[in-house]
Motif scaffolding. Structure first.
Motif, PDB file in Angstrom:
ATOM      1  N   GLY A 616      46.433   4.221 -24.139  1.00  0.00           N
ATOM      2  CA  GLY A 616      46.908   4.079 -22.762  1.00  0.00           C
ATOM      3  C   GLY A 616      46.409   5.228 -21.900  1.00  0.00           C
ATOM      4  O   GLY A 616      45.922   5.027 -20.782  1.00  0.00           O
ATOM      5  N   ILE A 617      46.515   6.439 -22.458  1.00  0.00           N
ATOM      6  CA  ILE A 617      46.063   7.613 -21.704  1.00  0.00           C
ATOM      7  C   ILE A 617      44.573   7.509 -21.422  1.00  0.00           C
ATOM      8  O   ILE A 617      44.101   7.814 -20.329  1.00  0.00           O
ATOM      9  N   ARG A 618      43.831   7.023 -22.441  1.00  0.00           N
ATOM     10  CA  ARG A 618      42.381   6.982 -22.246  1.00  0.00           C
ATOM     11  C   ARG A 618      41.938   5.802 -21.389  1.00  0.00           C
ATOM     12  O   ARG A 618      40.843   5.787 -20.849  1.00  0.00           O
ATOM     13  N   LYS A 619      42.815   4.814 -21.257  1.00  0.00           N
ATOM     14  CA  LYS A 619      42.487   3.640 -20.449  1.00  0.00           C
ATOM     15  C   LYS A 619      42.363   3.997 -18.963  1.00  0.00           C
ATOM     16  O   LYS A 619      41.711   3.303 -18.202  1.00  0.00           O
ATOM     17  N   ILE A 620      43.055   5.085 -18.599  1.00  0.00           N
ATOM     18  CA  ILE A 620      42.968   5.512 -17.192  1.00  0.00           C
ATOM     19  C   ILE A 620      41.519   5.795 -16.828  1.00  0.00           C
ATOM     20  O   ILE A 620      41.083   5.576 -15.702  1.00  0.00           O
ATOM     21  N   GLN A 621      40.747   6.266 -17.834  1.00  0.00           N
ATOM     22  CA  GLN A 621      39.371   6.679 -17.545  1.00  0.00           C
ATOM     23  C   GLN A 621      38.438   5.475 -17.454  1.00  0.00           C
ATOM     24  O   GLN A 621      37.734   5.141 -18.394  1.00  0.00           O
TER      25      GLN A 621
ATOM     26  N   MET B 244      50.808  18.662 -21.726  1.00  0.00           N
ATOM     27  CA  MET B 244      50.644  18.921 -23.161  1.00  0.00           C
ATOM     28  C   MET B 244      50.536  17.605 -23.929  1.00  0.00           C
ATOM     29  O   MET B 244      49.642  17.417 -24.757  1.00  0.00           O
ATOM     30  N   PHE B 245      51.488  16.704 -23.644  1.00  0.00           N
ATOM     31  CA  PHE B 245      51.506  15.451 -24.389  1.00  0.00           C
ATOM     32  C   PHE B 245      50.277  14.599 -24.084  1.00  0.00           C
ATOM     33  O   PHE B 245      49.643  14.054 -24.980  1.00  0.00           O
ATOM     34  N   THR B 246      49.943  14.494 -22.795  1.00  0.00           N
ATOM     35  CA  THR B 246      48.791  13.667 -22.428  1.00  0.00           C
ATOM     36  C   THR B 246      47.539  14.184 -23.114  1.00  0.00           C
ATOM     37  O   THR B 246      46.768  13.417 -23.697  1.00  0.00           O
ATOM     38  N   GLY B 247      47.343  15.498 -23.046  1.00  0.00           N
ATOM     39  CA  GLY B 247      46.138  16.074 -23.633  1.00  0.00           C
ATOM     40  C   GLY B 247      46.084  15.866 -25.126  1.00  0.00           C
ATOM     41  O   GLY B 247      45.101  15.338 -25.667  1.00  0.00           O
ATOM     42  N   ASN B 248      47.145  16.243 -25.799  1.00  0.00           N
ATOM     43  CA  ASN B 248      47.113  16.193 -27.268  1.00  0.00           C
ATOM     44  C   ASN B 248      47.077  14.772 -27.806  1.00  0.00           C
ATOM     45  O   ASN B 248      46.355  14.484 -28.751  1.00  0.00           O
ATOM     46  N   ILE B 249      47.852  13.890 -27.199  1.00  0.00           N
ATOM     47  CA  ILE B 249      47.850  12.511 -27.700  1.00  0.00           C
ATOM     48  C   ILE B 249      46.555  11.819 -27.306  1.00  0.00           C
ATOM     49  O   ILE B 249      45.975  11.066 -28.087  1.00  0.00           O
ATOM     50  N   GLY B 250      46.067  12.120 -26.118  1.00  0.00           N
ATOM     51  CA  GLY B 250      44.789  11.535 -25.690  1.00  0.00           C
ATOM     52  C   GLY B 250      43.665  11.917 -26.635  1.00  0.00           C
ATOM     53  O   GLY B 250      42.788  11.109 -26.953  1.00  0.00           O
ATOM     54  N   ALA B 251      43.692  13.155 -27.094  1.00  0.00           N
ATOM     55  CA  ALA B 251      42.612  13.631 -27.964  1.00  0.00           C
ATOM     56  C   ALA B 251      42.663  12.995 -29.345  1.00  0.00           C
ATOM     57  O   ALA B 251      41.641  12.881 -30.019  1.00  0.00           O
ATOM     58  N   LEU B 252      43.865  12.574 -29.751  1.00  0.00           N
ATOM     59  CA  LEU B 252      44.020  12.078 -31.123  1.00  0.00           C
ATOM     60  C   LEU B 252      43.078  10.919 -31.444  1.00  0.00           C
ATOM     61  O   LEU B 252      42.500  10.860 -32.519  1.00  0.00           O
ATOM     62  N   THR B 253      42.911   9.986 -30.484  1.00  0.00           N
ATOM     63  CA  THR B 253      42.088   8.811 -30.789  1.00  0.00           C
ATOM     64  C   THR B 253      40.702   8.897 -30.158  1.00  0.00           C
ATOM     65  O   THR B 253      39.934   7.940 -30.236  1.00  0.00           O
ATOM     66  N   SER B 254      40.401  10.037 -29.523  1.00  0.00           N
ATOM     67  CA  SER B 254      39.066  10.166 -28.927  1.00  0.00           C
ATOM     68  C   SER B 254      38.043  10.411 -30.019  1.00  0.00           C
ATOM     69  O   SER B 254      38.308  11.137 -30.969  1.00  0.00           O
ATOM     70  N   LYS B 255      36.868   9.791 -29.843  1.00  0.00           N
ATOM     71  CA  LYS B 255      35.844   9.958 -30.878  1.00  0.00           C
ATOM     72  C   LYS B 255      34.769  10.942 -30.432  1.00  0.00           C
ATOM     73  O   LYS B 255      34.284  11.745 -31.209  1.00  0.00           O
ATOM     74  N   GLU B 256      34.400  10.827 -29.135  1.00  0.00           N
ATOM     75  CA  GLU B 256      33.339  11.684 -28.623  1.00  0.00           C
ATOM     76  C   GLU B 256      33.824  13.136 -28.605  1.00  0.00           C
ATOM     77  O   GLU B 256      34.940  13.404 -28.171  1.00  0.00           O
ATOM     78  N   HIS B 257      32.973  14.063 -29.073  1.00  0.00           N
ATOM     79  CA  HIS B 257      33.418  15.462 -29.164  1.00  0.00           C
ATOM     80  C   HIS B 257      33.785  16.066 -27.819  1.00  0.00           C
ATOM     81  O   HIS B 257      34.787  16.749 -27.675  1.00  0.00           O
ATOM     82  N   ALA B 258      32.939  15.797 -26.818  1.00  0.00           N
ATOM     83  CA  ALA B 258      33.214  16.376 -25.501  1.00  0.00           C
ATOM     84  C   ALA B 258      34.525  15.828 -24.940  1.00  0.00           C
ATOM     85  O   ALA B 258      35.264  16.526 -24.252  1.00  0.00           O
ATOM     86  N   ARG B 259      34.816  14.586 -25.279  1.00  0.00           N
ATOM     87  CA  ARG B 259      36.055  13.984 -24.773  1.00  0.00           C
ATOM     88  C   ARG B 259      37.272  14.634 -25.449  1.00  0.00           C
ATOM     89  O   ARG B 259      38.294  14.889 -24.808  1.00  0.00           O
ATOM     90  N   ILE B 260      37.134  14.930 -26.724  1.00  0.00           N
ATOM     91  CA  ILE B 260      38.227  15.632 -27.412  1.00  0.00           C
ATOM     92  C   ILE B 260      38.467  16.971 -26.719  1.00  0.00           C
ATOM     93  O   ILE B 260      39.609  17.362 -26.446  1.00  0.00           O
ATOM     94  N   LEU B 261      37.380  17.658 -26.406  1.00  0.00           N
ATOM     95  CA  LEU B 261      37.532  18.960 -25.742  1.00  0.00           C
ATOM     96  C   LEU B 261      38.153  18.806 -24.366  1.00  0.00           C
ATOM     97  O   LEU B 261      38.906  19.664 -23.910  1.00  0.00           O
TER      98      LEU B 261
END
Lengths: 650, 420
Positions: A616-621, B244-261
């Protein structure tokens, strides 16, 4: 010399000097050449500990670490630390010299030397720390290093490294333990105690403005906690000390720790690890000064508990040892017994308000500490001898007659000295210390009764016989070894000869120092016209020694011997009952709870939720600026309007 | 008439050298680099002369800026030479941010650190990343406007108190800051820009450029605080928690390295924003300031290391793990101390729920940092990327004993007020 440099060298030189051999672990040529460097690192520690003993005053040295949280590098050079530091460093050094020979050709020298030196450094940290947090770091270092060393021969490929007779089964249990299992048992037992101990430290930290042992207002702390709180705090703390020092019922790990190299057993039993628990208790008691806190509720029960756990461990260890036929395991049982007596003597201080010398040291605490010192050198000597014997006979069981004894003359002599000096035969070193211990127990007649003295005397007698048995069955009356390799081992001989010689030095110190006078007085033959209890116990010890020397084995008592050598079946608690409880809990959890818990935390609910929110958070992008702008501007506008409305309303 | 003291002359000299060298760097690229270097040295010495307690802060900023400058050598941009000048200017401003108490200068500093990043973000090999630039600049302009209006409004209320205006100013300033550094839910530019811009300029934007906005915001907020601050602070705390929550949870399923950062930045900015809560008890502000700066430095060197590793398609594995551990907050690395001091200050102001959320978030962050370290870690090669990563690691372990830094911040915290 700057003090901070002394402490830095003291702790770091053993660790740093063993780094090269770790880095060179792949090169056989280098790992054969580098061990002397590791030994040299320990030698530096010896020099530093001597410098502290002779050059530094008795005081606290504090260097900031995280002063905001009351955690600092705080060292203390009080009577206990300055003397124990030298004992630790010197013993480690002698054992290390011995190890140069003993560990030659081993399959992983890098592992061995790194952990051996880490072991030494950790113990030194425990010894000199005044800050409980720092002490705990050393404490954990001991735990980690002991795991590494006990399980050193992790391949379990040589029966000579095992404990127990291979294949011997009692009921469902096979009473035979390989090194990898020994290492695991050690770490799992002490972890079991370390966790409550850590909680106890956290409790002290929460309630006391400082974590420095010498500065904590113990009386105030106990009054804040109340009787119940004080007892709980001590129980948590004692869990750490008792597991580390292998007191009943946590003694099993120490027996199977004999799967490690003999040098490790020697160090583990004399100046580190098991000694650490007793040492910390002595140190805490020194500063708590319980003999001044009789008004504090609950404290008496704590000291009563320690007194009896110590005495029971003492008797249990000595009895078990008397039935054993494995060289090192027999010595391990005797160590447990000695450590128990140290705990008991220190605990007796609660009722013994007798001051010694100008510095007003408590007699009971002093006795406990001195017994630790004498025991350390004697027991280390015996372990080193038994390591040499294992090499020479290629057997870990007691064996060797007079003929063999003559071939191993240095080991023979060292064993005679170490055993007689340790068991309390008048007028040898331990006699004086043990006499003072008898006197301490006599002080308890009024408040605790006769039981402590009775237990102590029983232990002393059995212990004495046990040591004589070790001597007799290895050098005089044992079976002829199947294999004899009595040449070489020069450095090993140097190691145990040096070690045992210190017992003479200690005897000299007893006769020349102020605190020694108290021991001499306690060991007097006559007092008020009658023979003293101490002298009587000394004679009993001598008799037991002579009898056991004459009849080290009584075949008609073989069944009793097996019962004792099986440690009265205490392994069942460790290897059968506890695992059964654990497995049944695991079974219940697996069958009924795990699927739910697993589903909730690991597979379905929580991961699903996180996954969904994350997506959901990433869907914003979406990548479209216009969308982003509408989100951000929208949010900003809404917030500003809300704030304005709210502000006006306020 | 302003009296020209030696440090002031040195600062001016630094600016002049920087400008001249930047101009001529079009001809010779190296001139830009050395000009920036000399300017940095001059400025660092000047700042230390002005405020000796700032020496450790100065040293950290200096080293971070130096690594930023060096990492630009990896990329062949169309404005090579000038880019050194831009980083030099940002570093100069960052170095001297504690030395003035003049609001106008402080606000100018905000703009001076922000504007060079507009150009840097577009830097790539053989061209310009215009699309990213537009996205980034749009957000930054919005941020700058909100921040400046908020700051000026707050300054106004200091002299002529008006509750409504104070709250409005406070919210605008915090929103401006949030957009500028990427605090959720105003972080939309961060993942896009972090992934589509070149990693090297991103390593600068994610490191050096974050320090000044936070320091300025904290200084303005503490200088203008009043009886209403206690209630309005809750807004910041909630924003910090969301981030904090948006950043950390967002990063959990990100695959691209720059996106994790990118999401890691959003989370870190949340931790940092939590420091602003501490202004309600100024006597504990020095804990928060120490925590914030250590966190900013840890974030900066960590991002530099990881972005450089992305650029080079991997870096020496142990360095990657150590930087990840620092981000997670394992002692004794710098990231741990940053978090510890922030948590400690939050405990002091009794924001316990925020403390709990921050600890929880540190735990949530473990998997993706470890994944990042595992995927980016490779064997040792003697190249610039690895040297940069080793330097980053050295900085994260240098605060093994943080006391000296803490002591210096105790002094600085006395002088953060702004003359209004």
């Amino acid at each position: 010399m700057k003090e901070w440099l002394v402490f830095l060298l003291l702790f770091l030189s053993p660790v740093l000097s063993s780094v090269p051999i770790v880095l060179a672990y792949k090169s056989k040529a280098w790992t054969e050449r580098l061990p002397p460097l590791s030994v040299f690192g320990i030698f530096i520690s010896v020099l530093m500990s001597l410098y502290i003993l002779f050059m530094l005053p008795e005081k606290q040295f504090s260097y900031p670490w995280i002063p905001e949280f009351g955690i600092n590098f705080v060292f203390i050079t009080d009577y206990l630390s300055r003397n124990m530091g030298v004992i630790t460093a010197v013993i480690a050094f002698f054992i290390a010299i011995y190890g140069l020979d003993y560990m030659k050709g081993d399959y992983r020298p890098s592992w061995y030397w790194f952990f051996f030196n880490l072991f030494t450094a950790s113990m030194l940290l425990v010894v000199y720390s005044d800050n409980l947090f720092l002490l705990f770091l050393g404490w954990e270092g001991l735990g980690a290093a002991s795991w590494g060393l006990i399980g050193h021969w992790f391949r379990d490929d040589d029966n000579i490294t095992y404990v127990g007779r291979a294949g011997r089964k009692v009921g469902p249990l096979e009473l035979s333990w390989p090194p990898s299992f020994g290492g695991w048992r050690a770490i799992s037992t002490i972890r079991f105690g370390d966790v409550p101990m850590f909680l106890a430290l956290a409790g002290i930290w929460a309630l006391s403005p400082t974590l420095n042992i010498s500065e904590i207002e113990w009386g105030t702390l106990f009054e804040t906690l109340g009787a119940g709180g004080t007892i709980i705090l001590f129980l948590c703390l004692l869990m750490g000390l008792f597991t580390k020092s292998a007191q009943v019922p946590f003694s099993e790990w120490l027996m199977t720790a004999m799967t490690g190299p003999t040098t490790v057993s020697a160090l583990l039993h004399s100046a580190t690890m098991v000694a650490a628990g007793a040492y910390v208790f002595i140190k805490l008691t020194w500063y708590i000064a319980p003999w001044t806190l009789h008004g504090v509720h609950g404290l008496e029960y704590v000291y009563l508990l320690v007194l009896f756990i110590g005495l029971l461990s003492g008797l249990y260890g000595a009895l078990c040892g008397s039935g054993m036929l494995e060289r090192k395991v027999l010595l391990a049982a005797s160590t447990m017994s000695s450590i128990g007596l140290m705990f008991a003597a220190a605990a007796a201080s609660y009722w013994v308000d007798v001051e010694v010398g100008e510095t007003h040291m408590n007699l009971a605490v002093l006795v406990a500490f001195w017994y630790m010192a004498v025991h350390a050198f004697a027991k280390a000597s015996l372990f080193l001898v038994s390591g040499h014997l294992i090499h020479a006979t290629h057997s870990r069981f007691l064996s060797g007659g007079l003929e063999f004894g003559k071939k191993m003359l240095p080991a023979f002599i060292v064993t005679i000295i170490a055993t007689t000096f340790l068991v309390g035969i008048p007028p040898l070193t331990a006699y004086w210390v043990k006499s003072a211990m008898d006197e301490v127990m006599e002080h308890l007649f009024h408040e605790v009764g006769f039981l402590p003295l009775i237990l102590l005397v029983l232990t002393s007698v059995v212990y004495s016989g046990l040591m004589a048995k070790f001597l007799a069955l290895n050098f005089i009356k044992g079976e002829k070894p199947h294999h004899e390799h009595t040449h070489g081992g020069g450095l090993m001989k140097v190691g145990y000869a040096l070690m045992v010689s210190v017992l003479f030095v200690l005897l000299y110190i007893i006769f020349t120092t102020e605190e020694g006078h108290e021991f001499i007085a306690a060991g007097a033959i006559m007092k008020h016209g009658t023979i003293t209890i101490s002298f009587g116990v000394g004679i009993l010890a001598l008799l037991a020694y002579m009898v056991a020397l004459y009849r080290p084995q009584i075949s008609s008592l073989a069944k009793l011997g097996t019962f004792l050598s099986d440690r009265m079946y205490l392994p069942f608690v460790n290897d059968f009952i506890m695992p059964k409880i654990g497995f049944s809990i695991a079974h219940v959890v697996q069958e009924y709870g795990n699927r739910g818990i697993d589903g909730f935390f690991n597979t379905v609910a929580i991961p699903g939720l996180f996954g969904a929110i994350s997506r959901g958070i990433r869907k914003i992008q979406t990548g479209y600026l216009s969308r982003y702008i509408s989100i951000v501007l929208g949010l900003v506008m809404i917030l500003l309007v809300l704030v304005t409305v709210g502000g006006v309303w306020l | 008439m302003i009296e020209l003291s030696t440090p002031l002359v040195m600062l001016l000299g630094a600016l002049i050298i920087l400008t001249i060298c930047s101009v001529f760097s079009v001809k010779s690229h190296d001139l830009g680099f050395y000009g920036a270097l000399i300017a940095l040295i001059l400025a660092a010495v000047a700042v230390t002369l002005l405020l000796p307690a700032l020496r450790y802060y100065t040293a950290f900023v200096f080293v971070i800026a130096l690594i930023n400058l060096l990492s630009l050598k990896v990329i062949k941009s169309v404005i090579q030479g000038v880019d050194y000048g831009l980083v030099g200017l940002m570093a100069l401003v960052t170095l001297s941010i504690f030395t003035t108490q003049n609001l106008a200068l402080i606000l100018a500093a905000f703009v001076l650190v922000s504007v060079p990043t507009y150009i840097l973000v577009m830097v790539r090999e053989g061209g310009a990343n215009v699309e990213v630039g537009i996205k980034y600049i749009t957000f930054m302009v919005l941020a700058t406007v909100l921040f400046l209006i908020g700051a000026v409004t707050l300054a106004y209320t200091k002299n002529a108190f008006n509750g409504l205006l104070y709250i409005l100013g406070y919210v605008m300033l915090v929103l401006g800051l949030s957009i500028e550094v990427g605090v959720a839910p105003l972080h939309e530019w961060v993942p896009d820009v972090f992934t589509s811009a070149d990693p090297i300029p991103m390593s600068i934007i994610a490191s050096l450029a974050k320090i000044v906005p936070f320091v300025i915001a904290l200084r303005i907020l503490i200088s203008t605080s009043n009886s209403l601050t206690v209630s309005v602070t809750l807004f910041t705390a909630v924003l910090a928690a969301i981030s904090m929550f948006t950043g950390n949870i967002g990063a959990l399923t990100s695959k691209e390295h720059a996106r994790i950062l990118a999401y890691s930045t959003v989370a870190n900015m949340g931790y940092l924003l939590a420091c602003a809560v501490v202004i309600i008890k100024p006597e504990f502000f020095y804990f928060a300031l120490t925590g914030a700066l250590l966190m900013l430095f840890a974030n900066a060197v960590g991002k530099i290391g990881f972005f450089n590793a992305i650029k080079a398609e991997g870096a020496f594995s142990p360095t990657m793990y150590l930087l990840a551990f620092s981000f997670i907050g394992l002692p004794p690395l710098m990231g741990f101390w940053g978090k510890l001091f922030i948590l400690f200050s939050l405990v002091k102001v009794e924001y316990f729920w925020l403390v709990a959320l921050m600890v929880l978030n540190s735990a949530i962050s473990v998997p993706y940092y470890l994944r990042l370290a595992r995927e980016l870690g490779i064997g040792w090669k003697a190249n610039l990327t690895n040297y940069i990563c080793v330097a980053a690691v050295i900085i994260t372990v240098i605060t093994f004993l943080p006391d000296w830094f803490f002591r210096s911040m105790e002094v600085i915290a006395q002088a953060v007020g702004i003359a209004l």
